[in-house]
Design an enzyme around this catalytic site. Sequence first.
Site, PDB file in Angstrom:
ATOM      1  N   ASP A   1       9.261   2.706   1.273  1.00  0.00           N
ATOM      2  CA  ASP A   1       8.091   3.398   1.804  1.00  0.00           C
ATOM      3  C   ASP A   1       8.058   3.118   3.307  1.00  0.00           C
ATOM      4  O   ASP A   1       7.680   2.030   3.734  1.00  0.00           O
ATOM      5  CB  ASP A   1       6.829   2.886   1.104  1.00  0.00           C
ATOM      6  CG  ASP A   1       5.561   3.523   1.663  1.00  0.00           C
ATOM      7  OD1 ASP A   1       5.597   4.051   2.793  1.00  0.00           O
ATOM      8  OD2 ASP A   1       4.522   3.467   0.974  1.00  0.00           O
TER       9      ASP A   1
ATOM     10  N   PHE B   1       0.859  -1.190   0.000  1.00  0.00           N
ATOM     11  CA  PHE B   1       0.000   0.000   0.000  1.00  0.00           C
ATOM     12  C   PHE B   1       0.890   1.234   0.000  1.00  0.00           C
ATOM     13  O   PHE B   1       1.815   1.330   0.809  1.00  0.00           O
ATOM     14  CB  PHE B   1      -0.907   0.019   1.241  1.00  0.00           C
ATOM     15  CG  PHE B   1      -1.908   1.133   1.209  1.00  0.00           C
ATOM     16  CD1 PHE B   1      -3.051   1.039   0.424  1.00  0.00           C
ATOM     17  CD2 PHE B   1      -1.704   2.306   1.930  1.00  0.00           C
ATOM     18  CE1 PHE B   1      -3.976   2.080   0.377  1.00  0.00           C
ATOM     19  CE2 PHE B   1      -2.619   3.342   1.881  1.00  0.00           C
ATOM     20  CZ  PHE B   1      -3.763   3.228   1.101  1.00  0.00           C
TER      21      PHE B   1
ATOM     22  N   LYS C   1       2.735   9.899   8.476  1.00  0.00           N
ATOM     23  CA  LYS C   1       2.041   9.345   9.664  1.00  0.00           C
ATOM     24  C   LYS C   1       2.642   9.858  10.978  1.00  0.00           C
ATOM     25  O   LYS C   1       2.398  10.990  11.361  1.00  0.00           O
ATOM     26  CB  LYS C   1       2.026   7.817   9.580  1.00  0.00           C
ATOM     27  CG  LYS C   1       1.053   7.315   8.490  1.00  0.00           C
ATOM     28  CD  LYS C   1       0.747   5.838   8.656  1.00  0.00           C
ATOM     29  CE  LYS C   1      -0.129   5.290   7.553  1.00  0.00           C
ATOM     30  NZ  LYS C   1      -1.534   5.256   7.870  1.00  0.00           N
TER      31      LYS C   1
END
Length: 298
Positions: free
Chosen positions: A224, A139, A253
């Site tokens: 990532d 993702f 995040k």
Amino acid sequence: MSGTDVNRGTFDEVMVPVFSPAGFVPDRGRGSRVWDTEGRDHVDFAGGIAVKALGHGHPELLKVLHEQGDKLWHIGNGYTNAPVLRLARRLTDLTFADRAFFANSGAEANEAALKLARRYAIDRHGEKKIDILSFTQSFHGRTFFTVSVGGQPKYAEGFGPQPQGIRHLPYNDLPRALEAIGPNTCAVIVEPVQGEGGVIPADPAFLKGLRDACTEHDALLIFDEVQTGVGRTGTFYAYMQYGVTPDILTSAKALGNGFPIGVMLTTNDIAAHFKVGVHGTTHGGNPLGASIADKVVS
Ligand SMILES: Cc1ncc(COP(=O)(O)O)c(C=O)c1O
């Protein structure tokens, strides 16, 4: 609720229905506790989905928020600002990277990473070197490029033609990846621990093998670390415990502990392929977000 004019039912009337939130409406948080608009308290095990690493209402972050909020929130990228320069200095001092590009989310950081990788490859090797290798169940965000690169087709289908040159292979399957990486490979993008895919750590040999193959073919290795970054796996970034260094790293995040901020980190040589005007963002690198992230990282 603070006001009786809106409630959970209002969501179904006025919001675009892409989420299905819980039946109560959180109103206030401290540490790992959240109180809802009815005054009930909850223990927050969700943590904002890998975001609230320092919990709700952290006193030092509140202090910075108030101090910087009183000075300057946003100035636009026609100017720079001291908080973002301090944050960039801190992140580059702490990592392999020399350069930072700030954005507002993980998706936007990955979008920048993928565009930069394409630009680097095309500049150096011509229009054929565009292949991006990614992994099933990965993702990388919800922009059209990042859902196309992500390994969950349900997020990318139904929107018409997708960006081309993207392949998905099984995670942790090094022989398949080595077969696929070649002269036309522009980039390999991988989460050191797949988050949405089921919290699956990469085998050290897998990341090492990807690193070697990318180096051999002048393809960029993108980690990532939107989900794994900022201490969430025990080191500042997960790559540090694998001993495998990427060419580009993305983070978001927990970096802002709830204030939206993302960053793409890379080296001088790679960053040089983005020139003034080639890429940008309005809010990325604003002093309010940068000062909060700087405190989170410190
Ligand atoms: C590994 C990874 N990359 C990228 C993203 C996208 O980040 P954002 O939702 O901030 O755009 C996420 C979000 O869950 C993620 O887990």
